[in-house]
Design a protein around this motif. Structure first.
Motif, PDB file in Angstrom:
ATOM      1  N   ASP A   1      -0.260  -3.886   3.937  1.00 49.71           N
ATOM      2  CA  ASP A   1      -0.636  -2.543   4.361  1.00 49.71           C
ATOM      3  C   ASP A   1       0.426  -1.984   5.310  1.00 49.71           C
ATOM      4  O   ASP A   1       1.451  -2.627   5.573  1.00 49.71           O
ATOM      5  CB  ASP A   1      -2.018  -2.544   5.017  1.00 49.71           C
ATOM      6  N   GLU A   2       0.185  -0.776   5.827  1.00 50.18           N
ATOM      7  CA  GLU A   2       1.168  -0.103   6.673  1.00 50.18           C
ATOM      8  C   GLU A   2       1.451  -0.889   7.945  1.00 50.18           C
ATOM      9  O   GLU A   2       2.611  -1.008   8.361  1.00 50.18           O
ATOM     10  CB  GLU A   2       0.669   1.302   7.028  1.00 50.18           C
TER      11      GLU A   2
ATOM     12  N   ARG B   1      -1.721  -7.911  -0.778  1.00 51.57           N
ATOM     13  CA  ARG B   1      -1.217  -6.536  -0.703  1.00 51.57           C
ATOM     14  C   ARG B   1      -0.936  -6.179   0.745  1.00 51.57           C
ATOM     15  O   ARG B   1      -1.826  -6.214   1.588  1.00 51.57           O
ATOM     16  CB  ARG B   1      -2.239  -5.566  -1.297  1.00 51.57           C
TER      17      ARG B   1
ATOM     18  N   SER C   1       0.833  -1.205   0.000  1.00 51.29           N
ATOM     19  CA  SER C   1       0.000   0.000   0.000  1.00 51.29           C
ATOM     20  C   SER C   1       0.867   1.253   0.000  1.00 51.29           C
ATOM     21  O   SER C   1       2.027   1.215   0.428  1.00 51.29           O
ATOM     22  CB  SER C   1      -0.915   0.002   1.227  1.00 51.29           C
TER      23      SER C   1
END
Length: 415
Positions: A237-238, A235, A199
């Motif tokens: 993410d942070e 995917r 992301s």
């Protein structure tokens, strides 16, 4: 075949791959095209910005038999040999482990011999500032009057340690730290080629942790991609990037500074405790908060001007600038300045403290009380302080009493 790290796999191989150094690329290409190749070049700058890669690329351009417009073909035997570090006419030396005078004497004895193939014989000395004083002295004569076929390419992170007599004999190129925008662009290009997804917020954490070094960013990316093998989501993410790297995220840093400004003591303790429990280096966390205070200070000082600082100038994402602009409305300039002073002292204290959590907690809670000090200062100023430029008047002498003071008669002298 063994795995090749991303930092090595994606190392720049041509001038077009060298990110963020257009002034270096243009000058080196023009030097080749105009036949103005100097005998010594010094590449200086922060770590991981392309100094050694630029030296190898320049060596390719000088020795490639199929070079066109100062650009090597990348496919001939010579280009492949230089890329793999096995060219007999491009000698790479590590200045840290070969810093004695004997190593330099060997260079001095060998420069008189022509290249085995082609014209140029090139010496690349990495971390050249590690050479001893005797080694530099042995290099001086050769560096001043080298054979026409020899080119020296020096790379260093600390040019101030190199003697001026050596600096004066080199063309010096300052390599710039890479802004986060360029690092993000390069990371996205690599992820697309590797068929991976992270992301934008996760990539921002990697770029921020790299501190202007593309090599560091690629090493962090490699670590995150290794972590993703155990993650079901396609995917990352942070939160997953932060978990993979074990560092503090941009969101946590901003929340700490915001909690200090808004005097949210419970949240301050919760944020610091969470970072401590996750094993984050609290000194690094404090340093990133210190940088956030710097950004807040710049935003606060320029928010009333017609042209406020931009996200590009601050080297942050647009949404981060928006958060800082909102927070700046709740903070005064004096408060931010004092926060910076306390953070600076706290970071120094964290170097030796055996209780880093308490040191950071105490400092953060002290900073949250700064608004109360401003109220006290305002009260003192309104309570009789002299106006700007005025001098305090001397107090008038006390009036003498109308009744004469009765003096005691002196005692008679003893007989």
């Amino acid at each position: 075949m063994s795995y090749l790290a991303i930092a090595r796999k994606w190392r720049p191989q041509s001038f077009e791959d060298l990110v963020g150094q257009p002034h270096v690329v243009q000058t080196l290409k023009n030097a080749i095209l105009q036949s103005r190749v100097h005998h010594a070049y010094l590449f200086s700058g922060a770590r991981g910005v392309g100094k050694t890669s630029a030296a190898r690329i320049f060596a390719k351009a000088l020795r490639c038999p199929n070079a066109k417009d100062g650009i090597a073909c990348q496919s001939c035997f010579e280009c492949q040999a230089i890329a793999e570090g096995r060219s007999v006419d491009v000698i790479e030396i590590d200045g840290a482990s070969n810093n004695g005078v004997e190593a330099v004497r060997a260079i001095r004895d060998n420069v008189v011999y022509s290249a085995a193939a082609g014209f140029y014989k090139i010496y690349i000395i990495d971390e050249v500032h590690m050479l001893s004083v005797s080694a530099f002295n042995a290099l001086l004569k050769t560096l001043e009057e080298p054979p026409s076929h020899v080119v020296f390419l020096f790379a260093t992170t600390e040019p101030q340690k190199i003697p001026l007599t050596v600096l004066g004999r080199c063309q010096r190129f300052e390599f710039r730290r890479l802004p986060q925008s360029l690092i993000l662009e390069r990371l996205q290009l690599i992820l697309t080629a590797e068929k991976k997804e992270i992301s934008p917020d996760g990539l921002a954490v990697i770029a921020s942790g790299a501190d202007g070094s593309l090599r560091d960013a690629l090493s962090l990316l490699d670590q995150v991609l290794s972590y993703s093998a155990n993650v079901e989501a396609s995917r990352l993410d942070e939160a997953q990037v932060i978990a993979a790297l074990g560092i503090s995220g941009n969101q946590a840093v901003h929340e700490l500074v915001a909690a200090i400004v808004k005097t949210e003591k419970a949240k301050i303790l919760s944020l610091i405790g969470d970072q401590f429990d996750r094993g984050v280096d609290l000194k690094h966390f404090a340093e990133r908060a210190y940088e956030e205070v710097r950004l807040l200070y710049l935003v606060r000082l320029t928010q009333s001007e017609k042209e406020a600082v931009s996200a590009e100038f601050l080297d942050i994402a647009p949404h981060s600038l928006t958060r800082l602009q909102e927070l700046a409305k709740s903070a005064s300039v004096v408060q931010i300045e004092r926060m910076a002073q306390i953070f600076a002292k706290t970071i120094a204290d964290l170097n030796w403290s055996s209780l880093p959590r308490f040191v950071l907690e105490m400092a953060a809670l002290r900073m949250s009380e700064l608004k109360g000090l401003e109220a006290i200062e305002a009260q003192l100023k309104s309570g009789g302080m002299p106006a700007s430029g005025a001098r305090p008047q001397a107090s008038a002498p006390a009036p003498q009493s109308a009744v004469p003071t009765q003096q005691t008669a002196p005692a008679p002298a003893a007989k």
